[in-house]
Enzyme design. Structure first.
Site, PDB file in Angstrom:
ATOM      1  N   CYS A 129      -9.302 -11.493   1.546  1.00  0.00           N
ATOM      2  CA  CYS A 129     -10.702 -11.467   1.155  1.00  0.00           C
ATOM      3  C   CYS A 129     -11.681 -11.678   2.319  1.00  0.00           C
ATOM      4  CB  CYS A 129     -10.943 -12.479   0.039  1.00  0.00           C
ATOM      5  SG  CYS A 129     -12.470 -12.156  -0.916  1.00  0.00           S
ATOM      6  N   LYS A 172      -4.828 -18.180   3.980  1.00  0.00           N
ATOM      7  CA  LYS A 172      -6.155 -17.652   4.307  1.00  0.00           C
ATOM      8  C   LYS A 172      -6.815 -18.461   5.417  1.00  0.00           C
ATOM      9  CE  LYS A 172     -10.424 -16.313   1.901  1.00  0.00           C
ATOM     10  NZ  LYS A 172     -11.099 -16.360   0.572  1.00  0.00           N
ATOM     11  N   GLU A 190      -6.272 -11.201  -4.552  1.00  0.00           N
ATOM     12  CA  GLU A 190      -6.447 -12.629  -4.321  1.00  0.00           C
ATOM     13  C   GLU A 190      -6.487 -13.368  -5.660  1.00  0.00           C
ATOM     14  OE1 GLU A 190      -9.497 -15.478  -1.762  1.00  0.00           O
ATOM     15  OE2 GLU A 190     -10.304 -13.689  -2.714  1.00  0.00           O
TER      16      GLU A 190
END
Length: 275
Positions: free
Chosen positions: A155, A114, A43
């Site tokens: 993440c 995300k 990330e």
């Protein structure tokens, strides 16, 4: 292809975007020399610094970061997962946290933004509000390739198991989890969560991570991992910037899914009806 080699790059990205990108591109060269078919990145691969600068370092989904990764993919004839970078949103002060999958011809197969954003306050330890700077994506993304069907996440997504079950039910058999887990949570949760997602879905998990102290943010945990469908850690990075490789065996995955049939027993209709 029943087996292929994945390279997972652990990086110590900071606030010099070009320097970070140059190091990432050199890792693609190293991955090619190591015989990798797919190379993956963490990330925020190109920038970890002051959040007020996110709009300044952001670019389009087809901008120079993706273009330079695509050139390397084409040069070496391998797949590249860019890790995540900041994508511009027109007429907005926020950005997307975006990743892309590029094929060996240099074509972008798909992008993922995300979905789950890290808003947390732990008194005396960690305080972060990602949603103040980053807008969430709305799409679950799986990508079919000649190697495997990739399930994309970033993440904090790791803490939401229904995302991964949904991707598995859509055919994903290798989950990519680029991350910048904080030291505070990573030391206790990172490996456990990755192994759980692998076990729950009988899937390979490839998790390239950020390592080290960062400008304007918490130290990151690192410990890049590759986990097999039984939940075994087959490769783990040490505490430095580095590249590791592992062999992904699809026949082994099929054996595990044949013996552990939880994906067939899941009842997503019940979950939907309960909402």
């Amino acid at each position: 292809m029943s087996q292929f080699v994945v390279a997972a790059c652990q990086m110590d990205s900071k606030d010099d975007k070009q320097d970070n990108l140059d190091r990432a591109l050199s890792f693609v060269d190293e991955a090619a020399r190591a015989g990798a078919d797919l190379v993956t990145f963490p990330e925020m691969v190109t920038y970890m610094g002051d959040r007020d600068r996110y709009p300044d370092v952001a670019e389009s989904a087809a901008g120079p970061t993706v273009q330079q990764f695509a050139e390397k993919a084409r040069e070496h004839g391998l797949y590249v997962h860019t890790g995540s970078f900041f994508e511009q949103i027109p007429d907005s002060e926020r950005v997307y946290n975006t990743s892309a999958v590029i094929d060996p011809d240099g074509a972008v197969l798909d992008t993922y933004r995300k979905v789950h954003l890290f808003d947390i306050e732990l008194e005396g330890s960690v305080e972060q509000q990602e949603s103040a700077y980053v807008a969430p994506g709305d799409d679950i993304v799986t990508v079919e390739t000649d190697l495997a069907t990739l399930g994309l996440s970033i993440c904090y997504d790791l803490r939401f198991p229904r995302l991964y079950q949904t991707m598995a039910q859509q055919g994903a058999n290798v989950f990519l989890v680029p991350a910048a887990f904080t030291m505070y949570t990573g030391k206790d949760h990172w490996e456990t969560l990755l192994r759980a997602r692998a076990i729950e879905n009988q899937a390979w998990v490839v998790a390239p991570a950020q390592i080290g102290n960062k400008p304007a943010s918490e130290p990151t945990y690192g410990r890049t991992l590759v986990v097999d469908p039984w939940g075994n850690v087959v490769a783990k990075a040490s505490d430095r910037e580095m590249l590791l490789t592992a062999t992904i065996d699809r026949e082994y995955l099929e054996d595990v899914r044949r013996d552990m049939q939880t994906l067939q027993h899941a009842r997503p209709d019940v979950y939907r009806e309960s909402n």
